[in-house]
Design a protein around this motif. Structure first.
Motif, PDB file in Angstrom:
ATOM      1  N   LYS A  22      51.045  46.189  52.524  1.00  0.00           N
ATOM      2  CA  LYS A  22      52.362  45.645  52.690  1.00  0.00           C
ATOM      3  C   LYS A  22      52.380  43.980  53.067  1.00  0.00           C
ATOM      4  O   LYS A  22      53.390  43.381  52.545  1.00  0.00           O
ATOM      5  CB  LYS A  22      52.894  46.226  54.248  1.00  0.00           C
ATOM      6  N   VAL A  23      51.297  43.578  53.660  1.00  0.00           N
ATOM      7  CA  VAL A  23      51.129  42.214  53.850  1.00  0.00           C
ATOM      8  C   VAL A  23      50.990  41.456  52.508  1.00  0.00           C
ATOM      9  O   VAL A  23      51.464  40.648  51.965  1.00  0.00           O
ATOM     10  CB  VAL A  23      49.844  41.693  54.717  1.00  0.00           C
ATOM     11  N   ALA A  24      50.299  42.200  51.481  1.00  0.00           N
ATOM     12  CA  ALA A  24      50.032  41.946  50.067  1.00  0.00           C
ATOM     13  C   ALA A  24      51.068  41.586  49.257  1.00  0.00           C
ATOM     14  O   ALA A  24      51.314  41.083  48.214  1.00  0.00           O
ATOM     15  CB  ALA A  24      48.954  42.733  49.287  1.00  0.00           C
ATOM     16  N   GLY A  25      52.304  42.126  49.597  1.00  0.00           N
ATOM     17  CA  GLY A  25      53.547  41.986  49.110  1.00  0.00           C
ATOM     18  C   GLY A  25      53.814  40.722  49.052  1.00  0.00           C
ATOM     19  O   GLY A  25      54.608  40.152  48.084  1.00  0.00           O
ATOM     20  N   GLN A  26      53.529  39.847  49.976  1.00  0.00           N
ATOM     21  CA  GLN A  26      53.538  38.414  49.859  1.00  0.00           C
ATOM     22  C   GLN A  26      52.717  37.674  48.901  1.00  0.00           C
ATOM     23  O   GLN A  26      52.937  36.579  48.749  1.00  0.00           O
ATOM     24  CB  GLN A  26      53.449  37.858  51.328  1.00  0.00           C
ATOM     25  N   CYS A  27      51.940  38.280  48.746  1.00  0.00           N
ATOM     26  CA  CYS A  27      50.743  37.604  47.855  1.00  0.00           C
ATOM     27  C   CYS A  27      50.919  37.987  46.268  1.00  0.00           C
ATOM     28  O   CYS A  27      50.250  37.454  45.400  1.00  0.00           O
ATOM     29  CB  CYS A  27      49.205  38.028  48.281  1.00  0.00           C
ATOM     30  N   ARG A  28      51.404  39.056  46.025  1.00  0.00           N
ATOM     31  CA  ARG A  28      51.579  39.670  44.721  1.00  0.00           C
ATOM     32  C   ARG A  28      52.232  38.711  43.689  1.00  0.00           C
ATOM     33  O   ARG A  28      51.871  38.782  42.430  1.00  0.00           O
ATOM     34  CB  ARG A  28      52.443  40.863  44.691  1.00  0.00           C
TER      35      ARG A  28
ATOM     36  N   ILE B  77      49.688  42.565  43.345  1.00  0.00           N
ATOM     37  CA  ILE B  77      49.465  43.601  44.480  1.00  0.00           C
ATOM     38  C   ILE B  77      47.948  44.009  44.362  1.00  0.00           C
ATOM     39  O   ILE B  77      47.374  44.583  45.474  1.00  0.00           O
ATOM     40  CB  ILE B  77      50.681  44.707  44.263  1.00  0.00           C
ATOM     41  N   ASP B  78      47.358  44.142  43.332  1.00  0.00           N
ATOM     42  CA  ASP B  78      46.049  44.810  43.179  1.00  0.00           C
ATOM     43  C   ASP B  78      44.934  43.807  43.042  1.00  0.00           C
ATOM     44  O   ASP B  78      43.584  44.070  42.990  1.00  0.00           O
ATOM     45  CB  ASP B  78      45.690  45.734  41.895  1.00  0.00           C
ATOM     46  N   GLY B  79      45.257  42.396  43.175  1.00  0.00           N
ATOM     47  CA  GLY B  79      44.384  41.329  43.185  1.00  0.00           C
ATOM     48  C   GLY B  79      43.963  40.797  41.929  1.00  0.00           C
ATOM     49  O   GLY B  79      43.254  39.925  41.826  1.00  0.00           O
ATOM     50  N   PHE B  80      44.744  41.235  40.748  1.00  0.00           N
ATOM     51  CA  PHE B  80      44.533  40.500  39.437  1.00  0.00           C
ATOM     52  C   PHE B  80      45.486  39.636  39.324  1.00  0.00           C
ATOM     53  O   PHE B  80      46.883  39.653  39.366  1.00  0.00           O
ATOM     54  CB  PHE B  80      44.402  41.674  38.363  1.00  0.00           C
ATOM     55  N   ALA B  81      45.174  38.169  39.383  1.00  0.00           N
ATOM     56  CA  ALA B  81      46.094  36.989  39.399  1.00  0.00           C
ATOM     57  C   ALA B  81      47.220  37.062  38.373  1.00  0.00           C
ATOM     58  O   ALA B  81      46.945  37.663  37.284  1.00  0.00           O
ATOM     59  CB  ALA B  81      45.443  35.810  39.600  1.00  0.00           C
TER      60      ALA B  81
ATOM     61  N   GLY C 190      41.100  40.814  43.962  1.00  0.00           N
ATOM     62  CA  GLY C 190      40.893  42.190  44.273  1.00  0.00           C
ATOM     63  C   GLY C 190      39.284  42.398  43.901  1.00  0.00           C
ATOM     64  O   GLY C 190      38.688  42.071  42.973  1.00  0.00           O
ATOM     65  N   GLY C 191      38.790  43.393  44.869  1.00  0.00           N
ATOM     66  CA  GLY C 191      37.508  43.651  44.773  1.00  0.00           C
ATOM     67  C   GLY C 191      36.532  42.764  45.460  1.00  0.00           C
ATOM     68  O   GLY C 191      35.366  42.893  45.465  1.00  0.00           O
ATOM     69  N   GLU C 192      37.086  41.683  45.803  1.00  0.00           N
ATOM     70  CA  GLU C 192      36.252  40.494  46.650  1.00  0.00           C
ATOM     71  C   GLU C 192      35.817  41.283  47.759  1.00  0.00           C
ATOM     72  O   GLU C 192      36.415  42.040  48.445  1.00  0.00           O
ATOM     73  CB  GLU C 192      37.045  39.271  46.871  1.00  0.00           C
ATOM     74  N   PRO C 193      34.603  40.713  48.454  1.00  0.00           N
ATOM     75  CA  PRO C 193      34.213  41.261  49.896  1.00  0.00           C
ATOM     76  C   PRO C 193      35.202  40.758  50.671  1.00  0.00           C
ATOM     77  O   PRO C 193      35.901  39.774  50.858  1.00  0.00           O
ATOM     78  CB  PRO C 193      32.913  40.405  50.084  1.00  0.00           C
ATOM     79  N   VAL C 194      35.642  41.796  51.795  1.00  0.00           N
ATOM     80  CA  VAL C 194      36.264  41.583  52.723  1.00  0.00           C
ATOM     81  C   VAL C 194      36.205  40.417  53.719  1.00  0.00           C
ATOM     82  O   VAL C 194      37.192  39.727  53.710  1.00  0.00           O
ATOM     83  CB  VAL C 194      36.543  42.821  53.686  1.00  0.00           C
ATOM     84  N   GLU C 195      35.078  40.206  53.967  1.00  0.00           N
ATOM     85  CA  GLU C 195      34.382  38.997  54.663  1.00  0.00           C
ATOM     86  C   GLU C 195      34.878  37.755  53.997  1.00  0.00           C
ATOM     87  O   GLU C 195      35.456  36.878  54.728  1.00  0.00           O
ATOM     88  CB  GLU C 195      33.134  39.136  55.113  1.00  0.00           C
ATOM     89  N   TYR C 196      34.670  37.592  52.767  1.00  0.00           N
ATOM     90  CA  TYR C 196      34.889  36.553  52.070  1.00  0.00           C
ATOM     91  C   TYR C 196      36.394  36.137  51.800  1.00  0.00           C
ATOM     92  O   TYR C 196      36.815  35.031  52.175  1.00  0.00           O
ATOM     93  CB  TYR C 196      34.226  36.563  50.368  1.00  0.00           C
ATOM     94  N   ILE C 197      37.383  37.125  51.623  1.00  0.00           N
ATOM     95  CA  ILE C 197      38.656  36.998  51.659  1.00  0.00           C
ATOM     96  C   ILE C 197      39.399  36.499  52.765  1.00  0.00           C
ATOM     97  O   ILE C 197      39.955  35.521  53.258  1.00  0.00           O
ATOM     98  CB  ILE C 197      39.479  38.408  51.289  1.00  0.00           C
TER      99      ILE C 197
END
Length: 188
Positions: free
Chosen positions: A27-33, A38-42, A51-58
Motif C-alpha cells: 500500500k505504501v508502495a502505491g506512493q512510489c510506483r 509497484i514491483d520495484g522496476f523503475a 525491487g529485490g534490493e535487501p530490506v536493510e539497504y532500502i
C-alpha cells in the motif's frame, strides 16, 4: 545493539522491533510506483530499480533521505512523510522480490568494470550484503551517482574512495556496462 538499530535507519525503537509487513508495504508502495514501479522496476531513468534490493539497504536509504543525511529533490520530501513503520513495511515489500540479471548476447564477465565487480557482481546483481544491484540501471543514473560520490555530494566509506579515483571515461564505461544488462524483478 543500539548502534546497529541506528545504522539500520532507526527501525528498532525503544526495545521494540517491527519486522515489516509486506502487504502494508504494498500500500505504501502505491506512493512510489510512479518512479520506482509497484514491483520495484523503475519507470523513469533517474530513479533506481529497488525491487529485490535487501530490506536493510532500502530502509537505510529511506532513513538517510528522511534524516537529511542523503538529499534528493523528491525523495527527501516523500521520505519525511513516512513513519518508521511505513519505511519498514515498504522496504519489506520491495525486498520480498527477486532481482535476476538478463545477460545480453556476447556477455563476457571478464570485460566487467574491475572496480565494481567485487561488490556489485559482473552481472550487476550484488554479491555482498547491503550493496545495491546495478543491473539495468540507466547509464545516466549510475553516472550521476558515481560523480556524486566522486565530488563528495554523496558519501559512503567505500564508494567515495573508489569514485574519487575514477575518470569520467571509467565512470561512463561502468555505467554503460551495467545499463546494457537486462533485469527481471519477480515476487518471491
Amino acid at each position: 545493539m543500539r548502534i546497529t538499530a541506528l545504522v539500520l535507519g532507526g527501525l528498532m525503537l525503544a526495545g521494540t522491533a517491527h519486522s515489516g509487513d509486506g502487504e502494508a508495504g504494498r500500500k505504501v508502495a502505491g506512493q512510489c510506483r510512479t518512479c520506482h514501479g509497484i514491483d520495484g522496476f523503475a519507470r523513469i531513468p533517474i530513479a533506481p530499480h529497488i525491487g529485490g534490493e535487501p530490506v536493510e539497504y532500502i530502509a537505510s536509504q529511506l532513513m538517510a533521505f528522511k534524516s537529511g543525511k542523503r538529499e534528493h529533490e523528491m525523495m527527501s520530501l516523500v521520505s519525511r512523510i513516512l513513519t518508521d513503520e511505513n519505511i519498514e513495511d515498504v522496504s519489506k515489500w520491495y525486498g520480498n522480490h527477486t532481482a535476476k540479471a538478463v545477460l545480453p548476447n556476447g556477455f563476457d564477465p571478464e570485460q566487467a568494470p574491475e572496480l565494481c565487480t567485487s561488490c556489485h557482481g559482473a552481472d550487476g546483481i550484488a554479491v555482498i550484503e547491503n550493496t545495491p544491484h546495478l543491473a539495468a540501471e540507466s547509464a545516466i543514473y549510475i553516472d550521476t551517482q558515481l560523480k556524486a560520490f566522486r565530488n563528495g555530494k554523496r558519501e559512503h566509506e567505500i564508494m567515495s574512495e573508489i569514485a574519487a579515483n575514477m575518470s569520467d571515461e571509467e565512470i561512463r564505461a561502468a555505467a554503460d556496462w551495467y545499463a546494457a544488462i537486462g533485469l527481471e524483478i519477480v515476487p518471491k
